[in-house]
Structures are given as C-alpha cells and as structure tokens.
Scaffold this motif. Sequence first.
Motif, PDB file in Angstrom:
ATOM      1  N   LEU A   1       1.979  11.607 -38.494  1.00  0.00           N
ATOM      2  CA  LEU A   1       2.690  11.654 -39.806  1.00  0.00           C
ATOM      3  C   LEU A   1       4.212  12.055 -39.655  1.00  0.00           C
TER       4      LEU A   1
ATOM      5  N   VAL B   1       8.830  -7.043 -38.419  1.00  0.00           N
ATOM      6  CA  VAL B   1       7.660  -6.788 -38.731  1.00  0.00           C
ATOM      7  C   VAL B   1       7.378  -7.337 -39.972  1.00  0.00           C
TER       8      VAL B   1
ATOM      9  N   GLN C   1       5.386  -8.202 -43.554  1.00  0.00           N
ATOM     10  CA  GLN C   1       4.536  -7.920 -44.548  1.00  0.00           C
ATOM     11  C   GLN C   1       4.572  -8.756 -45.610  1.00  0.00           C
ATOM     12  N   TYR C   2       3.584  -8.546 -46.649  1.00  0.00           N
ATOM     13  CA  TYR C   2       3.340  -9.509 -47.486  1.00  0.00           C
ATOM     14  C   TYR C   2       3.281  -9.017 -48.743  1.00  0.00           C
ATOM     15  N   MET C   3       4.028  -9.426 -49.664  1.00  0.00           N
ATOM     16  CA  MET C   3       3.930  -8.780 -50.916  1.00  0.00           C
ATOM     17  C   MET C   3       3.821  -9.769 -52.106  1.00  0.00           C
ATOM     18  N   ALA C   4       2.683 -10.451 -52.258  1.00  0.00           N
ATOM     19  CA  ALA C   4       2.526 -11.816 -53.079  1.00  0.00           C
ATOM     20  C   ALA C   4       2.353 -11.227 -54.412  1.00  0.00           C
ATOM     21  N   GLY C   5       2.391 -12.210 -55.169  1.00  0.00           N
ATOM     22  CA  GLY C   5       2.260 -11.670 -56.874  1.00  0.00           C
ATOM     23  C   GLY C   5       3.279 -12.507 -57.618  1.00  0.00           C
ATOM     24  N   ALA C   6       2.626 -13.201 -58.669  1.00  0.00           N
ATOM     25  CA  ALA C   6       3.716 -13.813 -59.648  1.00  0.00           C
ATOM     26  C   ALA C   6       4.374 -14.590 -59.224  1.00  0.00           C
TER      27      ALA C   6
ATOM     28  N   GLN D   1       6.980 -10.633 -58.304  1.00  0.00           N
ATOM     29  CA  GLN D   1       6.402  -9.074 -58.074  1.00  0.00           C
ATOM     30  C   GLN D   1       7.424  -8.290 -56.930  1.00  0.00           C
TER      31      GLN D   1
ATOM     32  N   GLY E   1       1.947 -11.078 -62.806  1.00  0.00           N
ATOM     33  CA  GLY E   1       0.864 -11.567 -61.730  1.00  0.00           C
ATOM     34  C   GLY E   1      -0.416 -12.057 -61.848  1.00  0.00           C
TER      35      GLY E   1
ATOM     36  N   HIS F   1      -2.352  -6.081 -52.260  1.00  0.00           N
ATOM     37  CA  HIS F   1      -1.147  -6.709 -52.458  1.00  0.00           C
ATOM     38  C   HIS F   1      -0.008  -5.513 -52.191  1.00  0.00           C
ATOM     39  N   SER F   2      -0.313  -4.479 -51.641  1.00  0.00           N
ATOM     40  CA  SER F   2       0.369  -3.045 -51.566  1.00  0.00           C
ATOM     41  C   SER F   2       1.221  -2.863 -52.809  1.00  0.00           C
ATOM     42  N   ASN F   3       0.380  -3.161 -53.960  1.00  0.00           N
ATOM     43  CA  ASN F   3       1.024  -2.955 -55.227  1.00  0.00           C
ATOM     44  C   ASN F   3       0.420  -1.977 -56.195  1.00  0.00           C
TER      45      ASN F   3
ATOM     46  N   GLN G   1      -4.423   6.730 -44.420  1.00  0.00           N
ATOM     47  CA  GLN G   1      -2.929   6.459 -44.309  1.00  0.00           C
ATOM     48  C   GLN G   1      -2.355   5.833 -42.895  1.00  0.00           C
TER      49      GLN G   1
ATOM     50  N   ASN H   1       0.272   2.122 -40.526  1.00  0.00           N
ATOM     51  CA  ASN H   1       0.640   1.864 -39.050  1.00  0.00           C
ATOM     52  C   ASN H   1      -0.251   0.814 -38.263  1.00  0.00           C
TER      53      ASN H   1
ATOM     54  N   LEU I   1      -0.012  -2.318 -41.399  1.00  0.00           N
ATOM     55  CA  LEU I   1       1.550  -2.367 -41.705  1.00  0.00           C
ATOM     56  C   LEU I   1       1.671  -2.786 -43.117  1.00  0.00           C
ATOM     57  N   LEU I   2       0.961  -2.044 -44.015  1.00  0.00           N
ATOM     58  CA  LEU I   2       1.091  -2.412 -45.285  1.00  0.00           C
ATOM     59  C   LEU I   2       2.308  -1.567 -45.792  1.00  0.00           C
ATOM     60  N   ARG I   3       3.161  -1.981 -46.984  1.00  0.00           N
ATOM     61  CA  ARG I   3       4.050  -1.334 -47.464  1.00  0.00           C
ATOM     62  C   ARG I   3       3.509  -0.168 -48.343  1.00  0.00           C
TER      63      ARG I   3
END
Lengths: 326, 669
Positions: A19, A71, A73-78, A82, B198, B406-408, B652, B657, B660-662
Amino acid sequence: MRRLILKGILSTAVIGSTLVAGLAFTGTAAAQGYPNKAITYIIPFNAGGESDVSARFQQMVFKKIAGVDAVIQYMAGAGGAQAWSQLNSMHGDGYTIMGINLPHTVLQPMQKDVGYKTDELTPVNYFHYTPDAIFVHKDSAFKTLKDLIDHAKKNPGMVTFSGSGSNSSNNLAQVRFDELAGIKTTYVPFSGTGPAVTAILGKQTVAGFNYAPSAITHGDKMRMLAVASEKRMPAFPDVPTFRELGFDLVGGAYRGLSVPNSTPEDLRHKVSDIISKINAEPDFKKKMEDGGFVLTDITYKDMPKFMADKKKEYAALAEKLGIKKQ
Amino acid sequence: MEVLGYFAAALTPFNLALALAGVILGTIIGALLGLSATMAVAVLVPFTFAMAPASGLIALGAIYTGAIYGGAFAAILVNTPGTPSSIATTFDGYPMAKRGDGGLAVTLATIASVCGGLIGAVSLILLAPPLANVALAFGPTEYFWLAVFGLTLISALSVGNTVKGLIGACLGLLLSAIGVAVVGGDVRYTLNSQMLLGGIDITSALIGLYCVPVIIDLVATKAPHLKVIEVEQGIRFFEALRLSMTRKFNLLRSSVIGTAVGILPGAGGSIAGLIAYSEARRTSKHPERFGTGEPDGVIATESANNATVGGGFIPTLVLGIPGTPPDAIILGALLVQGIKIGPTLFNDQADIVYTFMFGLLIATILMLPIGLILGRYAYKFIIRVPKSLLVPTVAFLTILGSFAIHSNPSDMQMMFVLGVLAWILERYGFAPSPIVLGLVLGQIAEQGFVQSYLIGNAQDAIIEMFFGRPLSMAIIAFALLTLFYPLFTSLRRRRRKAPPSEATDLVVKADKATLENYRDVPAIIFGALFIGLGVLAYMETRDLSPMGAVFPKTLSVALVLFSVMLIAFQIGRPAARKKQADPAAVKPSNIRRFATIVIMALWVALLPMVGFFVTSLAAFFCLTAVASFARPSARTIFTYMIVATAIVGTFQVLMANVLLLRMPAGLLF
C-alpha cells in the motif's frame, strides 16, 4: 497459534508495504517528461458499448504512441452524468482522462441539474463519431429512402423508428429528419443500441434510426437506407448519405476525451496530441473504419468553435423535443 | 468428425488450465456480494487480447459461468444473492441453511448449476442458429407480459399476507422508476439530488434489502448464525445427488426455461430463476413448503440461472445481439479482436466458435469438483468463524460490494438506507422479496409497456398490440395459471377431501408463524404512511411527459388502493390481546442492533471523505466489539486485529490493484 499469528503479521506487513509503495508511486507525478506512467482512462458507461470498444481499440496502440499504458476504468451511471459531474474533482495531472460524448454533455445539463454544466467540462479532443443512419429489415418493402418517405407522407405517424434512448442522437436525428422531409413519424426509444436493433430484426418497428456500426454486425439482415456522414463511409460504399439525397443531416454520437479543469494548458495539448496521433496510426484507422466509426480530428485548438457550433445545433432541436431550457 | 477435432482443440492443457482458473476465480467473485460476472469479465478482457481468440473466449466464458454459480453461496449462507441471478435461491436456500442443511443446499446448488449449465451449453452447440430466432420473436409486448408473469410470483411469495406483498411490489416498482427514464427521458423522483439521478442500482439494492437485516439481527443474540447439527455431515454429496435424481423433471424443466430466457436479450438470469422457481412451485405436490427450505426451490433457480449462460451466447454469437450484460462485453472483445459475428461465424471461423463452446462445456463440468470443494470451505467458514468476526466480515462485504459495482459511494449509501428500511418493514410483515421483484421487473415492464403503446398507437391497434399476439397470449395464460392454480388445486383437494400428501424424503418443517387474527396496529400506521407516499408520488408526476408519467401514476394509485385495503382489513379485526412473552426466549439486544446501524451509517458517510481502508478497518473493529458477547482475552483481541487488517487489506489490494476500480480519493487511504 503462534505460527498463525506470525503468518498474520507477515501478511499484514506485506500488504502494508504494498500500500505504501503504491501511494509513494502516485506521488511522483510530474508535469515534465509527461507521460511517464500509466494513464487512467475512465469510461462513463458500462463495458461493451461503443465508447468502450473504441477505447479498447485506442488501448491497443496507446503504448506504442504514448510510451505508457492506458488503464481503462468504468464509472457508469445516469447516462454518463455520474462520471462527468465528478470529473473536475479529480487530479488534473494529465494522468486521468475521461471519455466525453455528444450530444449527451450538451443535452443533459439543459434538461435538469445533473451536477455539471456543459461549459464546465474540458473536452480536449473529439476523435470520432458514429453517424446516425436509417435501417429497415432486409425483407422490407422499402428499398430506398424515397420509398420510406412516400409511405410516411401517405400515413402520418404510422412509420415507427426504433432508436437508442430518448433525447439521444438517434432521437435528435429523427426529429430533424421529420422536419427536413416534411413527414411525421413515431420514435420508439429502447434501452440501447442492442435492443433497438433487435426491434428492427424482429420486425417490431417499421424502421430504425440507429448508428452506422450496427450494419457491420447485422448487415446481412438489415438494409441501410441513408447515413448521416459527410461523405460515403469506406465500410459502406453503396449507402448514400442524407446530403446526397438532399437532406442536410450530418451527425451522430461524438466521442472524445476530456480532462479535469485543473489540468494545465500544456498537458491538455499533450493529451490531445496523443489522441490525434493514435487517430493517424494506420492499423487503428483501419480497424475503426472497418467497424463503422468515422474518425474526426477535432483537437484542443479547434474545440471552442466545434463546441459553439454543436451547442447551437442541439439547442434548436432540444426545443422541438420539448426539453426545457434552463 | 470435424466437431470432435474442435473438442480436442478445447482440451489442450493451456485451455484446460484457463477453464479451471476461470471457474475458480469466477466462483469466488460471484460469491462475494456485488462483485458480479460483468465486472470479472470486464477486467479480464485486456488479458485475452494476448491470447488466441478461442482461449481468450474460454477464459471469459469460464469466469462468467463460475460467477453465476458462485452467487448461490452468498444466497444460501447469508441470505444475500451474490448476483441478481440468485435472488430466488435465497427463498429456500437460506431457510435450509438456517435449519442446518446449508451444506446440502450448497451441494444441491452445485449439482443443479452444472446440470443447467450443461443443458444450456449443449443447446448452444447443437441448436444455436434456429434458437436464435426466439430472440427476435420477442417484442416489447412480450417483455411487458413476461415482467407481469414474474410479478405474479408475489401471490405465491406472500401467502396469507397478500396485501402486504402487493404493497411491497408497488414500492419496488416505484423505486425502479427513480432516475432518468429510458423511454421519454424524464427525470423522475430524484428529489433534486444527483445521487438519485442514476436510479437505484439493482445489485446494491439487493445487498441492502437482503443482507443488512441479517447483519442487524445477527448481533442481537448470542445464538449462532446458522444452526449446526452436532454430527459432522459435510457436504452430503450422495444425499444431494439422490434428491436431484428424484427431482430430475424439475431440473430439466428449469434448465430449459433458463436456456430459453437466456436467449431473450432483455431478460437474463434473475428472470430465468424467478420463472423457474414459480413453475417449480406451481407443479410441486407441496407448494406450501416453498419458501421454508424446499430443495426444489434451490434446484429450480440454480439450474435455470446457469442455463442462461449457454442460452445467452446463442443470440450473441448468431445475431450479434448480446443476451446478457457479460455477453455484451464479450461481444465487444470479439469485435476488438477482429472477429465478425453473424451466421457466417459458424462457417468461416468454426474453429474458434466450436472450440469456445466445448471450452464452456468443459468449464461447466469442472464446476462440479470445484464447487464442491469451495462450497465445503465456504460452508465451514460460515459455521466455524466466531460471530465477532462473521458480522464485520459480512458487513464489510456489503460495503465493498455495493461500492464496487460502479465505484460509486452513493450506491453504497443507498444500499445501507434501503437495508435499514427493509429491516424495519420486515419486522412488521413487509417481506423484502416483493420489493425486490418490483425493482428488478419494473424497468422491463415499463419499457415494454410504453414501447408497445407507442407502436400500437402508431398503427391504431393498441388492443391488438397487447392482446392479439400469439406469444403474448401464451405468456398471459401462464401468468393466469400461476395466479389461480393454487386456488384451483385447493378447491379440488377440498372436494375430494384427500388428505394433503405428507413429507416424502426430506423432513421439511413449515416454520411459519401462526397467523394472528387480531388487529395489527403497526400495519394501519404503515398503511397510512403508504397512502401519503402514494399521493406524493402521484403529485410528482404532474410535470412529466405522458410517456414518463403513465407508469408511476398507475403505481401510485395502486399503492394507495392496496394501502386502503390493508387498513380496512385490519380495522375490521378485534383488538389484540397482550402477547404472552415466551420466557424461554433470549431477549434480543436492541442496543447492539442500534449500535450496528450507527456504525454502518458512519461507515458509509465517512468512507468517501476519509478513505476506504482506514474507515473500513475502524468500522471492522467497532463491529467486532459489538458482536462480541464475552470479554475476549488479549490474545484473541490481537488475533482479531490481525485478521481484520488482513481481510480489509486484501480486498483493498484486490479492488485497487487487481480489479482496477477507482477508489474514493479521501483524506487518508
């Protein structure tokens, strides 16, 4: 028991040091020598869509052009809102870039407070679009666009168009087409390109306003009557454009890259350059064109004019769609 | 035989290793709440670019089928569907586990999943091109009626409590309308908050509605989470095999339902499981046992949802229309690899397609040994681990799972809020399942309805559109059958005066509380609240377009009507006498429950600001303290701390790692 505890301590130590190392690594970001580590490429939609596929194509040549990996990454929504509403709170160090789409980022804030305004986002490069196109089933009686228009003129409202979502590029194109051709048709929104195409294949609707790439996968079962690109597309040399047929309809879903607004000017240019260079890469270009995408090269320098034009165009259509201007 | 050559190609050591690793990884990911097949497949896609197309596909297919199966573990052992596909597994799987048959339930789920998966995969190999046309025969109207069919299951799920079940369904359907509407594009019920824009994510809602009540009640008493039978029984493989053999017809029917529903691009594993469950219950000799730990329920759902894997690949590979969300990602991966989808695929690139299909078949078979081994460990872990570690671990998984989708962080907060509401509602007889059914089926029902209406209206044939299509009529007939069949059989039974058949091979004790015929005052209060909610929901539809308003309007009216019915029934009953407290029962600790709710509330509120690792570790320690009923020794405390750090740290690293999520950018990390 003691061995267990020892094991626990060891694994904790390993995890802990991983970490710390990870954190230290993120701290060394510097503007000079950009890029010198992997760039995080955020897709504001789910995996599997056109935004994802085009990003995957980019990812394959990213290392060759930029020297570092992308790299995803996905951040889906609305419908993307979002992710876009959070873009400006991310690090503006050039290592976070996010997909950005039109007409989404113009229409969404017009309709409601979605957490961002069109002008608060910083698109740096729009690299392609998928043109809107009219499709019919291959068994359909309509062989040309004229056949369809004649039918629609005789039967107002009877022609149904399936399309991907309400207030989408498909929806805008249908409204604009009605206006240009002087007809009245019914738009039936579906929850994405997949279901919208299925509706044409299953003959649930008379026709469909979809995106041109659908013809790559389903070309043997559907007929594309006209496409909203400027010139005929290399993948479909036999399909006329709307312009050729006398309708000034050019457009589709535009996809590009944006950065957080704290990103310095020189980095914005650098990101834009990387994307442009990927666009010029012959292998990438061929794959995209074979896939039914139309490459554009709207760089950071050209952005103000491009955005001003698009905003004007969409605002006029939005009024017809009944989207309230706020 | 050319085909056998493809089979041999699938059997190379590398492909076998991929299938094995895929199934193991998939099963583990599926078992963890919130980490879904879609996510696992998405992460793996870039790695497959470096492989031969067939090998890459085998890895993706194996992970996918494993993840769908793994969802059953969480459903059976902690009452929470690991993926939406195993919603109906909780109905009987968890009651089985509670009474000590958890090992048996897991084994049954494994056998059923393998069977379903095999039937789906064989259909894919033998019948893909003709079956693909089923996907095209289903139009918006059919999807609408399919959703209605799914909703009829509520009548079965809430026997003796139908009005409350219907109210729950209305609530779920209204929840599904939150956010930006696909049809019409209206923004609905967001209370001007971006968090709700959403909509409510189904997976995070599932985690909240099913798992949070379990956690809250887990800390209330010292009693173990699952009843443990003294004699070590293990996974009871042969018993499970015998049970499955005697239920082979259910197994077959459910697998066929799963394959067929998998072919439909708009449906998916959750609907397949629900319909198979509903059919198993309808045709069972003991429908009353369903919901109390009937093995048939687990068999039906698990065989159906794994059959959707093979079924879903049929339209994906033949038509290029993804049957399920993971299929969509796999389709994208194929496009990137330059493989053209369509009927020509089966001729031009037969080697890739058939090698992949056989790979999927092999992966499905591998699921049997892997599932039995992993299932054994999962079950042992759940029954052996002390409560003071189980509670925080499960709570941590709910937080992690709902965040990971959704990493949300707002999904995570929504999960918690819905969970606490579900806990309160459940105490007063409003079960979570009808709410979940409404939430899962709402969008399908609404989109199907509005699209059918638009098409019908354009053709001037609205009635014909809804009631004139042969497929729709068939679905309506099945829905009516499900709704009225129990009534019909009980009438017939009464006429014949035949005694209800008794238990055959497994003792299933109906664990239902005796229905009290006294006035239920809380129900009246809730009824009044729901009337208010219905009226508010109706008023909110004023500014919407007609397309966006019709569904929520209808539902708010229904909610008000059912609530009025609820109140009317209750007022007609005599006032309750004072309940006799059972002196033998251990009094549950409300302080501990309350503390758990507060800790989890702080957890979801502080996580985005402080950081994932620090908040989770702190919350983990606090929950360990709340769930400890005896003062632990210094050594135990030390062990707990190390275990906690290891669990939180591992996840974590896994999330940041590997997947690979935000991660949230908090003050700390």
